[in-house]
Motif scaffolding. Structure first.
Motif, PDB file in Angstrom:
ATOM      1  N   GLY A  50      -2.541  -2.124  -5.567  1.00 54.37           N
ATOM      2  CA  GLY A  50      -3.522  -1.329  -6.286  1.00 54.37           C
ATOM      3  C   GLY A  50      -3.066  -1.218  -7.726  1.00 54.37           C
ATOM      4  O   GLY A  50      -1.897  -1.437  -8.040  1.00 54.37           O
ATOM      5  N   LYS A  51      -3.984  -0.865  -8.605  1.00 48.83           N
ATOM      6  CA  LYS A  51      -3.637  -0.719 -10.024  1.00 48.83           C
ATOM      7  C   LYS A  51      -2.620   0.387 -10.239  1.00 48.83           C
ATOM      8  O   LYS A  51      -1.750   0.297 -11.091  1.00 48.83           O
ATOM      9  N   ASP A  63      -5.642   0.840  -3.580  1.00 52.57           N
ATOM     10  CA  ASP A  63      -5.139  -0.117  -2.597  1.00 52.57           C
ATOM     11  C   ASP A  63      -6.259  -0.594  -1.675  1.00 52.57           C
ATOM     12  O   ASP A  63      -6.192  -1.686  -1.104  1.00 52.57           O
ATOM     13  N   VAL A 123       0.833  -1.203   0.000  1.00 54.61           N
ATOM     14  CA  VAL A 123       0.000   0.000   0.000  1.00 54.61           C
ATOM     15  C   VAL A 123       0.866   1.251   0.000  1.00 54.61           C
ATOM     16  O   VAL A 123       2.048   1.213   0.314  1.00 54.61           O
ATOM     17  N   THR A 132      11.279   1.474  -6.181  1.00 57.12           N
ATOM     18  CA  THR A 132      10.303   1.018  -5.190  1.00 57.12           C
ATOM     19  C   THR A 132      10.078  -0.491  -5.339  1.00 57.12           C
ATOM     20  O   THR A 132      10.080  -1.227  -4.348  1.00 57.12           O
TER      21      THR A 132
HETATM   22  N1  AMP Z   1       5.913   3.117  -1.681  1.00 62.62           N
HETATM   23  C1  AMP Z   1       5.144   2.024  -1.879  1.00 62.62           C
HETATM   24  N2  AMP Z   1       5.060   1.076  -0.913  1.00 62.62           N
HETATM   25  C2  AMP Z   1       4.299  -0.040  -1.101  1.00 62.62           C
HETATM   26  N3  AMP Z   1       3.568  -0.248  -2.196  1.00 62.62           N
HETATM   27  C3  AMP Z   1       3.613   0.678  -3.177  1.00 62.62           C
HETATM   28  C4  AMP Z   1       4.399   1.851  -3.072  1.00 62.62           C
HETATM   29  N4  AMP Z   1       4.237   2.567  -4.197  1.00 62.62           N
HETATM   30  C5  AMP Z   1       3.380   1.879  -4.975  1.00 62.62           C
HETATM   31  N5  AMP Z   1       2.992   0.740  -4.362  1.00 62.62           N
HETATM   32  C6  AMP Z   1       2.009  -0.260  -4.856  1.00 62.62           C
HETATM   33  O1  AMP Z   1       2.018  -0.305  -6.257  1.00 62.62           O
HETATM   34  C7  AMP Z   1       0.744   0.097  -6.785  1.00 62.62           C
HETATM   35  C8  AMP Z   1       0.939   0.852  -8.073  1.00 62.62           C
HETATM   36  O2  AMP Z   1       1.716   1.994  -7.836  1.00 62.62           O
HETATM   37  P1  AMP Z   1       2.419   2.839  -8.991  1.00 62.62           P
HETATM   38  O3  AMP Z   1       3.148   1.893  -9.861  1.00 62.62           O
HETATM   39  O4  AMP Z   1       3.310   3.774  -8.238  1.00 62.62           O
HETATM   40  O5  AMP Z   1       1.323   3.563  -9.717  1.00 62.62           O
HETATM   41  C9  AMP Z   1       0.099   0.897  -5.655  1.00 62.62           C
HETATM   42  O6  AMP Z   1      -1.307   0.885  -5.774  1.00 62.62           O
HETATM   43  C10 AMP Z   1       0.599   0.121  -4.433  1.00 62.62           C
HETATM   44  O7  AMP Z   1      -0.157  -1.059  -4.264  1.00 62.62           O
END
Ligand code: AMP
Ligand code: FAD
Lengths: 249, 330
Positions: free
Chosen positions: A116-117, A39, A7, A97
């Motif tokens: 989450g997406k 999330d 999350v 990340t």
């Molecule tokens: N800093 C983080 N820590 C843990 N999970 C992350 C983090 N950033 C992104 N996510 C997960 O990756 C998903 C997609 O993120 P993103 O690729 O940044 O759009 C999010 O909905 C989270 O489930």
């Protein structure tokens, strides 16, 4: 069943974004932060699967600063069993990340890892597929339905013009899209219980960014209305202008 | 010669519009960098014939993997093949479409190569020999200019932003991809559930007609369907979240922060108030048109053209006039 849900703490959707004077980030004063909306679907699905199984552990993980503990508490209050704060800074692109999350996940017992997406701050939509790639796990993104039949899983995934039904076996990575379920709110009892649930902290430092932010700028201003008419009588003029002026018809 | 790579998405063995957009964007970057464009096209046997259209849109080289195993997107084989191709050609930049496929594939390739990816890019330029990409963040409430600290620089481009432009190259035959071995997939698509209106998704349609709570109920959607029909095959339906949450329309049509982001040539907001989360999905439309009975509705702060009035009176007239216009034009 061992489920992990990753999350992120993000600004609330209502927030007005003010760019910091150095143009390298947003001004956080007055910004309300929440659990990333996508999330919530991931957490809810994980909770339901655990409840159906009647056993197992649900772990919430985030990479973030001290303040991200609040986000983890929200997930614990929704019903997760334990939480882990990977204390550090996420990268601007998804890879740094994802590397930190994959490193943390790689030696743990896993059946499903939920994401989450998309995070609604960086809007990257990268981390889930990257974690899956790094861990060499099956992965389905943009999932709106999840089912298990005879040990085989089926995920329904949104694509242009319809849905794909994707078959896979666990361990696997799932990225949740709106529509997957209706997320619950933390109950008062849940919020109280969350205070006593384990929240582990691991120092990980700043994730490497391969995409480097040069500068944030406000969105281009829209020019404002060129024509506002009233009632059905205005339709002819609207259509004429759309054709001759805007050239879109 | 240095290379800029474009991933040319196909469906059913045919190029999708986003493939030509990727080729066009790659051409622009390649010209600024003094590089060649190599377009990669994967698809079923016979997909080689699509090379022609890619060359017409600026590809110097077309790299083709044709085979039953590439007929449909499957993450692992596609990632493997593309990563091999990148190892072979060492491109400076690789351009993907930010389509459903591209948004799944590009992060995997980035992770495989351990390089940075900028998603949903709306502008690409070269400054001092380095690529700068511009992309919306915070749901379009800010734009980030970024550069790349790894090579190749991976970008996915938002559909409908880089309009396909012809820029023909001489016709060398399509080359076969490096190593079209079959890599076993970890997931398998067992079915495709098609929606009625075919494959023109709201996120990629050049014309979008969206309805909101002002439509009063799902039984009135025929009014919007008639307008879409009048606007022709480039138009598609969208919806506000209020309407999707009420179960009037499928979630796939939702436009906004927790729905799809659209960038059409023209966006019609019908009975939509224009909440900030809705704006997040449509404010980069080139032209915005609204019909709303409330002159104070926030949507009027965004529009180029608007009508204040009862949509039930305005819509039928609008549909009729557009139908007449198109009939006289054809
Ligand atoms: N800093 C983080 N820590 C843990 N999970 C992350 C983090 N950033 C992104 N996510 C997960 O990756 C998903 C997609 O993120 P993103 O690729 O940044 O759009 C999010 O909905 C989270 O489930
Ligand atoms: C976390 C979060 C995420 C969200 N994500 C999204 C999202 O992705 N997309 C999205 O759209 N929303 C999203 N929302 C919801 C958003 O805040 C609004 O509630 C929603 O957009 C309102 O939809 P609407 O404009 O259809 O309805 P309303 O706000 O109720 O507006 C209806 C409009 O119709 C007009 N109207 C009524 N009758 C007529 C008539 N006869 N003729 C003409 N006009 C008429 C009214 O004047 C009004 O302006 C999100 C909210 C949250 C909290």
């Amino acid at each position: 069943m061992n489920i992990t849900v990753c999350v992120r703490r993000v600004p609330d959707t209502e927030t007005r974004i003010k760019i910091a004077p150095d143009g390298k980030g947003i001004d956080p004063t007055g910004v309300k932060f929440v659990l990333n909306p996508y999330d919530e679907f991931a957490v809810e699905e994980a909770l339901r699967l655990k409840e159906q199984a009647g056993q197992g552990t649900l772990t919430a993980v985030t990479l973030g600063g001290e303040a991200a503990k609040e986000t983890l508490r929200t997930v614990l209050a929704m019903g997760a069993d334990q939480a882990v704060l990977l204390k550090g800074e996420p990268s601007f692109d998804g890879l740094g990340t994802a590397e930190i999350l994959a490193e943390y996940l790689k030696d743990r017992p896993l059946d499903l890892v939920f994401f989450g997406k998309q995070a609604i701050d960086d809007d990257n939509m990268q981390v889930p597929a990257m974690v899956a790639e790094l861990l060499e796990l099956p992965c389905v993104t943009v999932v709106v339905e999840l089912q298990r039949k005879d040990g085989v899983w089926h995920a329904k995934r949104e694509v242009e013009g319809g849905h794909e039904i994707v078959e896979f076996t666990t361990p696997a990575v799932i990225a949740a899209q709106k529509g997957l379920n209706e997320p619950r709110y933390p109950s008062l009892k849940g919020i109280m219980a969350a205070k006593k649930k384990p929240l582990e902290e691991v120092e990980v430092g700043t994730a490497e960014s391969r995409v480097v932010l040069e500068r944030l700028t406000p969105p281009p201003e829209r020019k404002g209305p060129v024509f506002i008419g009233e009632g059905p009588e205005a339709v002819s003029e609207l259509v004429r202008r759309l054709r001759e002026e805007a050239k879109v018809l | 010669m240095a290379t800029v790579l474009a991933f040319a998405e196909t469906r059913g063995g045919r190029l999708r519009t986003v493939a030509l957009e990727a080729a066009t964007a790659a051409r622009g970057v390649a010209d600024a960098l003094g590089a060649d464009v190599a377009a990669c096209v994967f698809g079923p046997p016979g997909v080689e014939k699509e090379a022609e259209a890619l060359r017409r849109h600026g590809a110097d080289v077309v790299v083709c993997a044709a085979g039953e195993s590439f007929a449909r997107y499957s993450p692992e084989p596609f990632t493997h093949l593309l990563a091999e191709e990148m190892a072979r050609r060492d491109p400076l930049v690789a351009v993907f479409p930010a389509s459903a496929l591209g948004k799944d594939l590009a992060p995997r390739v980035a992770a495989r190569l351990r390089v940075g990816l900028a998603s949903e890019v709306t502008e690409l330029r070269v400054e001092g020999g380095a690529l700068i990409a511009v992309r919306p963040v915070y749901a379009g409430k800010a734009f980030a200019s970024v550069r790349f600290a790894s090579r190749p620089a991976l970008v996915s481009i938002r559909p409908n932003v880089f309009q396909p432009r012809e820029n023909p190259r001489s016709g060398t035959p399509a080359e076969a991809a490096a190593n079209p071995v079959t890599i076993s997939a970890r997931t398998r698509v067992v079915a495709f559930e098609e929606e009625q209106r075919g494959e023109l998704d709201v996120a990629e349609a050049p014309i979008v007609v969206s309805g909101g709570r002002g439509m009063k109920g799902p039984e009135h959607w025929q009014l919007l369907e008639a307008l879409v029909e009048a606007l022709g095959p480039r138009a598609s339906l969208g919806a506000s979240r209020a309407v999707v949450d009420a179960g009037w329309r499928p979630h796939a049509e939702q436009v906004g922060q927790t729905g799809k982001v659209v960038s059409p040539e023209v966006y019609f907001a019908i009975g939509i108030s224009g909440a900030i989360q809705h704006q997040a999905g449509m404010r980069t439309a080139k032209v915005i048109v609204a019909v709303n009975k409330d002159p104070e509705a926030p949507i009027f702060k965004l529009v180029d053209y608007g009508i204040v009035g009862d949509l039930f009176e305005v819509l039928p007239k609008l549909t009729e006039e557009i139908r007449k216009l198109r009939a006289s034009a054809s």
